[in-house]
Scaffold this active site. Structure first.
Site, mmCIF file in Angstrom:
data_model
loop_
_atom_site.group_PDB
_atom_site.id
_atom_site.type_symbol
_atom_site.label_atom_id
_atom_site.label_comp_id
_atom_site.label_asym_id
_atom_site.label_seq_id
_atom_site.Cartn_x
_atom_site.Cartn_y
_atom_site.Cartn_z
ATOM 1 N N SER A 42 0.718 -1.124 0.119
ATOM 2 C CA SER A 42 0.027 0.186 -0.098
ATOM 3 C C SER A 42 0.839 1.201 -0.024
ATOM 4 O O SER A 42 1.785 1.426 0.929
ATOM 5 C CB SER A 42 -1.036 -0.137 1.337
ATOM 6 O OG SER A 42 -1.817 1.094 1.348
ATOM 7 N N HIS A 152 -3.379 -5.763 2.934
ATOM 8 C CA HIS A 152 -2.562 -6.637 3.700
ATOM 9 C C HIS A 152 -3.262 -7.691 3.926
ATOM 10 O O HIS A 152 -2.374 -8.858 4.419
ATOM 11 C CB HIS A 152 -2.051 -5.925 4.971
ATOM 12 C CG HIS A 152 -0.852 -4.837 4.577
ATOM 13 N ND1 HIS A 152 0.003 -4.019 5.441
ATOM 14 C CD2 HIS A 152 -0.554 -4.095 3.472
ATOM 15 C CE1 HIS A 152 0.730 -3.205 5.122
ATOM 16 N NE2 HIS A 152 0.438 -3.254 3.525
ATOM 17 N N GLU A 161 -4.437 -2.389 9.211
ATOM 18 C CA GLU A 161 -3.774 -2.783 10.335
ATOM 19 C C GLU A 161 -4.471 -2.261 11.705
ATOM 20 O O GLU A 161 -4.894 -1.155 12.148
ATOM 21 C CB GLU A 161 -2.496 -2.181 10.369
ATOM 22 C CG GLU A 161 -1.653 -2.579 9.253
ATOM 23 C CD GLU A 161 0.017 -1.987 9.003
ATOM 24 O OE1 GLU A 161 0.694 -2.653 8.490
ATOM 25 O OE2 GLU A 161 0.155 -1.221 10.194
ATOM 26 N N GLU A 194 2.502 -9.050 7.270
ATOM 27 C CA GLU A 194 3.624 -8.723 8.042
ATOM 28 C C GLU A 194 3.425 -9.536 9.304
ATOM 29 O O GLU A 194 4.094 -9.177 10.381
ATOM 30 C CB GLU A 194 3.347 -7.391 8.565
ATOM 31 C CG GLU A 194 3.222 -6.384 7.341
ATOM 32 C CD GLU A 194 2.949 -4.993 7.395
ATOM 33 O OE1 GLU A 194 2.412 -4.777 8.575
ATOM 34 O OE2 GLU A 194 3.091 -4.052 6.575
ATOM 35 N N ASP A 231 -4.051 1.532 11.392
ATOM 36 C CA ASP A 231 -3.740 2.029 10.278
ATOM 37 C C ASP A 231 -5.031 1.879 9.328
ATOM 38 O O ASP A 231 -5.166 0.536 8.804
ATOM 39 C CB ASP A 231 -2.629 1.407 9.923
ATOM 40 C CG ASP A 231 -2.141 1.982 8.234
ATOM 41 O OD1 ASP A 231 -2.521 2.845 7.728
ATOM 42 O OD2 ASP A 231 -0.995 1.270 7.906
ATOM 43 N N GLU A 257 -3.980 6.206 11.925
ATOM 44 C CA GLU A 257 -2.881 6.412 10.889
ATOM 45 C C GLU A 257 -3.533 6.511 9.445
ATOM 46 O O GLU A 257 -4.548 5.646 9.141
ATOM 47 C CB GLU A 257 -1.905 5.487 10.600
ATOM 48 C CG GLU A 257 -0.764 5.532 9.716
ATOM 49 C CD GLU A 257 0.126 4.391 9.577
ATOM 50 O OE1 GLU A 257 0.781 4.235 8.457
ATOM 51 O OE2 GLU A 257 0.270 3.710 10.637
ATOM 52 N N ASP A 287 0.856 8.982 6.821
ATOM 53 C CA ASP A 287 1.756 8.242 6.244
ATOM 54 C C ASP A 287 1.906 8.469 4.612
ATOM 55 O O ASP A 287 2.447 9.424 4.044
ATOM 56 C CB ASP A 287 1.634 6.584 6.250
ATOM 57 C CG ASP A 287 2.399 5.605 5.567
ATOM 58 O OD1 ASP A 287 3.336 6.124 5.173
ATOM 59 O OD2 ASP A 287 2.181 4.572 5.544
ATOM 60 N N LYS A 312 9.671 6.475 6.438
ATOM 61 C CA LYS A 312 9.834 5.360 5.883
ATOM 62 C C LYS A 312 11.072 5.738 4.813
ATOM 63 O O LYS A 312 10.833 6.701 3.861
ATOM 64 C CB LYS A 312 8.684 4.766 5.108
ATOM 65 C CG LYS A 312 7.551 4.067 5.747
ATOM 66 C CD LYS A 312 6.453 3.722 4.960
ATOM 67 C CE LYS A 312 5.619 2.856 5.728
ATOM 68 N NZ LYS A 312 4.306 2.800 4.924
ATOM 69 N N HIS A 340 8.638 0.068 8.959
ATOM 70 C CA HIS A 340 8.839 -1.114 7.999
ATOM 71 C C HIS A 340 8.243 -0.989 6.829
ATOM 72 O O HIS A 340 7.261 -0.106 6.727
ATOM 73 C CB HIS A 340 8.890 -2.410 8.790
ATOM 74 C CG HIS A 340 7.388 -2.614 9.051
ATOM 75 N ND1 HIS A 340 6.774 -4.113 9.143
ATOM 76 C CD2 HIS A 340 6.262 -1.869 9.143
ATOM 77 C CE1 HIS A 340 5.438 -4.144 9.236
ATOM 78 N NE2 HIS A 340 5.102 -2.903 9.588
ATOM 79 N N ARG A 341 8.135 -1.968 5.999
ATOM 80 C CA ARG A 341 7.098 -2.062 4.821
ATOM 81 C C ARG A 341 6.747 -3.474 4.696
ATOM 82 O O ARG A 341 7.345 -4.330 5.638
ATOM 83 C CB ARG A 341 7.938 -1.766 3.440
ATOM 84 C CG ARG A 341 8.539 -0.259 3.061
ATOM 85 C CD ARG A 341 7.596 0.807 3.566
ATOM 86 N NE ARG A 341 6.437 0.962 2.509
ATOM 87 C CZ ARG A 341 6.211 1.803 1.774
ATOM 88 N NH1 ARG A 341 7.161 2.665 1.439
ATOM 89 N NH2 ARG A 341 5.288 1.908 0.841
ATOM 90 N N SER A 342 5.804 -3.761 3.927
ATOM 91 C CA SER A 342 4.990 -5.172 3.817
ATOM 92 C C SER A 342 6.068 -6.035 3.475
ATOM 93 O O SER A 342 6.166 -7.446 3.660
ATOM 94 C CB SER A 342 3.811 -4.863 3.166
ATOM 95 O OG SER A 342 3.975 -4.485 1.646
ATOM 96 N N LYS A 363 7.261 0.733 14.175
ATOM 97 C CA LYS A 363 6.441 0.031 13.713
ATOM 98 C C LYS A 363 7.271 -0.997 12.651
ATOM 99 O O LYS A 363 7.718 -0.763 11.682
ATOM 100 C CB LYS A 363 5.394 0.899 13.004
ATOM 101 C CG LYS A 363 4.136 0.106 12.374
ATOM 102 C CD LYS A 363 3.386 0.904 11.518
ATOM 103 C CE LYS A 363 2.134 0.257 11.029
ATOM 104 N NZ LYS A 363 1.339 1.121 10.145
#
Length: 386
Positions: A42, A152, A161, A194, A231, A257, A287, A312, A340-342, A363
């Protein structure tokens, strides 16, 4: 001082089994540092551009390397600026942010080795220069995803999330308790990108109810021992402000978020005003809204749309630019969430970065999959050093 003698990129696979970029830096005095680049599922349309990993590696090995060999490995700002100039585009579309960032991070790790400093201390020293501050390293609070939906999750949940904010051990305990609840109720589930549960639930509130039950069953108290966050990923999950405020009150949420799409500046600012009326502490985070870009964050500060930002590094493409965004956020009293990222790797750079810039939160996904757990374990290692 150490000078760069070799820059080598290669393609590796991330946690999703997709290709990404790894970079190795060698110095003339025998040091070797390796870092790798994550990527998201995403994403914001404002993020620095990625190129195909094979092309990124070719750009590293055939274009960037020639310019960096012979450079002092500690010249981070100059090296980052050199790569930005070499790319020559506004969003790193020529060489690729994945190529540039991989080199940028590996240079920093090699420089820390050359300086005989732990990575977080070296990054902290660099951040002090960037921010003209006396920022001390600080251990951030983990934000751990327990249940996932949206892009996700691959299920019927809209929200991307459902987060537990607390200690790593608390996150692992609640995660295990959620697993028991799902099995006891015979709710089908799989694990998301994740490491969070992707259960066959119809409503977002069902997920929140299960997490609250797991918190209580784990002997923890909401908003005393742990906190809850969402999120929403508003680019993909469309919710009204009224629905968000209702969830905020009903579940005593702390963080929200990306409640709206990345262009919905006025909706963000209106929601912030509504949340302030609650009289409770809250964190309204951008974000996709900010995409770790200074100009977007400055607009957010001016328009008072949030009080937190996701950081990020691969959204902007160099370590220097990332730290400049963090410095601006701190100046505006925004809380920072290094994320982080997925699609992750086993690289733990973000843990050192979060400590170095005294981020409020880290995170890094569920505290279970190896590529996520390694980052939380790195926090523990740094905590023992501090």
């Amino acid at each position: 001082m150490s000078k760069i003698s070799e820059v080598q990129g290669r393609v590796i696979l991330d946690s999703r089994g997709k290709p990404t970029v790894e970079v190795k830096i060698r110095t003339d005095d025998g040091l070797e540092a390796i870092d790798s680049v994550p990527s998201g599922t995403s994403t914001s349309s404002r993020e620095a551009a990625l190129v195909e990993p094979s092309l990124a590696v070719a750009n590293i090995n055939q274009i960037i390397a020639a310019k960096l060999i012979g450079q002092e490995v500690t010249a981070q700002r100059e090296i980052d600026q050199m790569m930005i100039a070499l790319d020559g585009t506004a969003n790193k579309a020529k060489l690729g942010a994945n190529a540039i960032l991989g080199v940028s991070l590996a240079v920093a790790r090699a420089a820390a080795m050359a300086s005989k400093m732990p990575l977080f201390w070296y990054l902290n020293k660099f951040f002090r220069q960037i921010s003209a501050s006396e920022t001390e390293p600080k251990i951030p609070t983990p934000m751990m995803v327990m249940i996932c939906g949206g892009q996700h999750g691959g299920n019927r949940l809209c929200i991307q999330e459902f987060l537990l904010i607390g200690k790593i051990e608390q996150g692992r305990k609640v995660w295990q308790t959620i697993k028991k609840i799902l099995k006891k109720r015979r709710i089908d589930y799989k694990l998301g990108l994740e490491g969070a549960f992707s259960p066959d639930l119809q409503y977002d509130e069902d997920a929140l109810d299960i997490i609250l039950e797991a918190i209580q069953a784990s002997g923890l108290r909401l908003n005393q021992d742990v906190r809850l966050g969402l999120d929403i990923a508003g680019n993909n999950c469309r919710m009204t402000a009224a629905d968000i405020c209702r969830l905020f009150e009903k579940y005593q949420l702390y963080s929200l978020e990306d409640p709206f799409a990345e262009t919905a500046w006025s909706q963000f600012s209106q929601l912030k005003l509504e949340l302030e009326k609650s009289g409770r502490d809250f964190l309204l985070i951008g974000d996709d809204l900010f995409a770790t870009h200074k100009n977007l964050l400055q607009k957010g500060i001016d328009d008072q749309v949030a009080n937190g930002i996701i950081i990020k590094a691969n959204q902007v493409g160099t370590l220097t630019e990332t730290m400049e965004v963090v410095a601006l956020a701190k100046k505006a009293k925004f809380q920072g969430v290094v994320s982080h990222r997925s699609g992750e790797t086993q690289d733990t750079f973000i843990a050192d970065l979060a400590v170095a810039v005294a981020a409020d939160f880290l995170k890094a996904g569920a505290p279970i999959p190896r590529e996520r757990l390694l980052k939380y374990r790195r926090l523990k290692e740094i905590e023992s050093e501090l």
